[in-house]
Design a protein around this motif. Structure first.
Motif, short mmCIF file in Angstrom:
data_model
loop_
_atom_site.label_atom_id
_atom_site.label_comp_id
_atom_site.label_asym_id
_atom_site.label_seq_id
_atom_site.Cartn_x
_atom_site.Cartn_y
_atom_site.Cartn_z
N THR A 195 -3.64 -9.70 -0.12
CA THR A 195 -4.44 -8.77 -0.05
C THR A 195 -4.90 -8.26 -1.52
O THR A 195 -5.83 -8.66 -1.97
CB THR A 195 -3.90 -7.39 1.01
OG1 THR A 195 -2.81 -6.95 0.51
CG2 THR A 195 -4.14 -7.79 2.31
N ASP A 196 -4.08 -7.30 -1.89
CA ASP A 196 -3.86 -6.84 -3.51
C ASP A 196 -2.71 -6.92 -3.96
O ASP A 196 -1.89 -6.85 -3.20
CB ASP A 196 -4.93 -5.76 -3.43
CG ASP A 196 -4.16 -4.51 -2.70
OD1 ASP A 196 -3.20 -4.05 -3.38
OD2 ASP A 196 -4.72 -4.30 -1.48
N VAL A 197 -2.43 -6.91 -5.04
CA VAL A 197 -1.30 -7.14 -5.93
C VAL A 197 -0.28 -5.82 -5.39
O VAL A 197 0.80 -5.93 -5.17
CB VAL A 197 -1.14 -7.15 -7.42
CG1 VAL A 197 -0.05 -7.28 -8.00
CG2 VAL A 197 -2.15 -8.41 -7.86
N ALA A 198 -0.98 -4.52 -5.54
CA ALA A 198 -0.26 -3.57 -5.29
C ALA A 198 0.57 -3.68 -3.84
O ALA A 198 1.65 -3.14 -3.38
CB ALA A 198 -0.93 -2.11 -5.42
N THR A 199 -0.54 -3.85 -2.94
CA THR A 199 -0.09 -3.95 -1.41
C THR A 199 1.08 -5.19 -1.10
O THR A 199 2.00 -4.91 -0.55
CB THR A 199 -1.38 -4.19 -0.34
OG1 THR A 199 -2.33 -3.04 -0.72
CG2 THR A 199 -0.77 -4.21 0.78
#
Length: 428
Positions: free
Chosen positions: A407-411
């Motif tokens: 999804t995205d790096v942080a998630t």
């Protein structure tokens, strides 16, 4: 006697205990009652000095306004009197024999020590702390890879940089490539660098000499650039799976001539590699001719690792991509439990592998994404079962490609940190 860790992961998917020294509930020096209820069984508390003894010790030194402490005084300094008969003192030492203030001029005729440069054997023995410039470190920190490092470290993951330097070495660009990865590894919280995968197993190197030269030059360059960081490598040793089967051993030696255990062991005992990851992906099919199944091959491998004391020289890890499947893992809860027993509990219980690296997501040459978890982090039985392994979480690691997020790096990092305690951030 060496104590062997014994891990039992059953349907409850929890670490139940390990072999520990004998102790008694009524041991006056036992303090297990002070530990939390979820403390692993192998952690045993024992007083070096009981609370009563500690109080007596404190009173001895503090009573009477600390008289005993004052009377003890400083330890008598060791002094050699050169005038005493029988004492011989050197008379040809440099200097004037007098104390000088810091920063005062050198004694007349003394040599300037300068900055050490080359050792006698020609190898560099002094590392210029500015060899990786501040600008390079700042650029690395602000890059997408650097931001991924920051996210991983912030999530409490023990973070490694994973890259492949064999191709750069073959292209004559090792110096440039090592400086680039070193700038990233210099970021706060990074443990080390895994600088190569499938070492000696793929077709990158043709001879043993070339393989040794790559390991030597690469590890030397990295240690000069980022002293104190750990260096890791990934490979396989097919010979180990054969056990005592001579026909199998002869075939594996012929088929994989570069993967000589003596050569790999020399890298470990010589301190060139701090962590060695052994892949288990080949075990399901490699030994079918000799009726050696994957579990037996794995058992044979860890026996060989212990017998050669590899785990005394470096940290040994097992690597497995078998939990993934096209799209998402298709295992039921019961199948996932069995897979955990075979692929996670077994290597740890063998007391040779200290960590297990599980691939959680990867993409094949045709673009097909293989996952352990569901697409966009949808739940499935395998991921749910892995999330229950909280006790062994520090021993579980995964590989993550920040350039191709789910999804995205942080998630992604947040979700990975619920199962894994360590991460290898893949960089180009």
């Amino acid at each position: 006697m060496r104590l062997r860790k014994i891990f039992v992961i059953g349907l409850a998917l929890s670490l139940l205990g390990v072999g520990v020294p004998a102790w008694s509930e009524d041991d006056p020096r036992g303090c297990n009652d002070l530990m939390s209820a979820d403390t692993p069984a192998y952690v045993v508390c024992r007083w070096l000095a009981t609370p009563d003894e500690a109080a007596d010790i404190a009173r001895f030194w503090l009573d009477n306004d600390g008289k005993n402490m004052i009377d003890s005084g400083p330890m008598r300094e060791i002094v050699v009197d050169c005038t005493e008969p029988g004492n011989e003192c050197a008379t040809d030492s440099e200097g004037d024999g007098e104390m000088h203030d810091v920063g005062s001029p050198d004694v007349d005729g003394a040599e300037d020590g300068g900055t050490p440069d080359d050792c006698q054997d020609g190898q560099k023995c002094y590392v210029d702390p500015d060899e990786i410039s501040a600008a390079a470190k700042t650029a690395a920190a602000e890059s997408p890879a650097g931001q991924a490092v920051k996210s991983a470290v912030g999530a409490g993951l023990r973070t490694w940089i994973e890259t492949e330097l064999a191709d750069d070495y073959k292209a004559g660009k090792l110096a440039e490539a090592t400086k680039k990865v070193a700038a990233l590894a210099a970021q706060p919280g990074v443990v080390g660098i895994r600088f190569t995968s499938q070492l000696g197993y793929n077709q990158t190197f043709a001879t043993a000499e070339e393989l040794d030269k790559f390991v030597t030059e690469t590890t030397t360059a990295l240690r000069n650039l980022v002293p104190g960081k750990k260096l890791a490598a990934h490979t396989v040793v097919p010979l180990f799976g054969c056990g005592a089967n001579d026909a199998c051993k002869a075939e594996m030696t012929k088929k994989y001539p570069l993967l000589d255990p003596a050569r790999i062991g020399a890298w470990l005992s010589g301190g060139q590699i701090d962590q060695l990851t052994l892949d288990t992906g080949h075990m399901a099919t490699e030994y079918a001719t000799w009726k050696i199944d994957a579990n037996e091959a794995q058992r044979n491998q860890w026996i060989q690792v212990r017998a050669r004391a590899w785990d005394a020289y470096a940290q040994i890890a097992a690597e497995d991509a078998g939990f993934t499947a096209a799209g998402t893992s298709k295992l039921t809860a019961e199948q996932a439990t069995q897979a955990i027993t075979d692929r996670i509990a077994a290597p740890l219980q063998a007391d040779a592998a200290e960590t297990v690296v599980l691939w959680s997501r990867w993409q094949d040459a045709q673009g097909q994404v293989n996952r352990v978890y569901g697409e966009k982090w949808a739940a499935n039985a395998t991921w749910d079962q892995l999330k229950k392994l909280g006790t062994v979480r520090p021993r579980l690691a995964t590989v993550y490609d920040y350039s191709s997020p789910e999804t995205d790096v942080a998630t992604d990092i947040k979700n990975l940190s619920e199962v894994f305690g360590q991460v290898y951030l893949h960089t180009a």
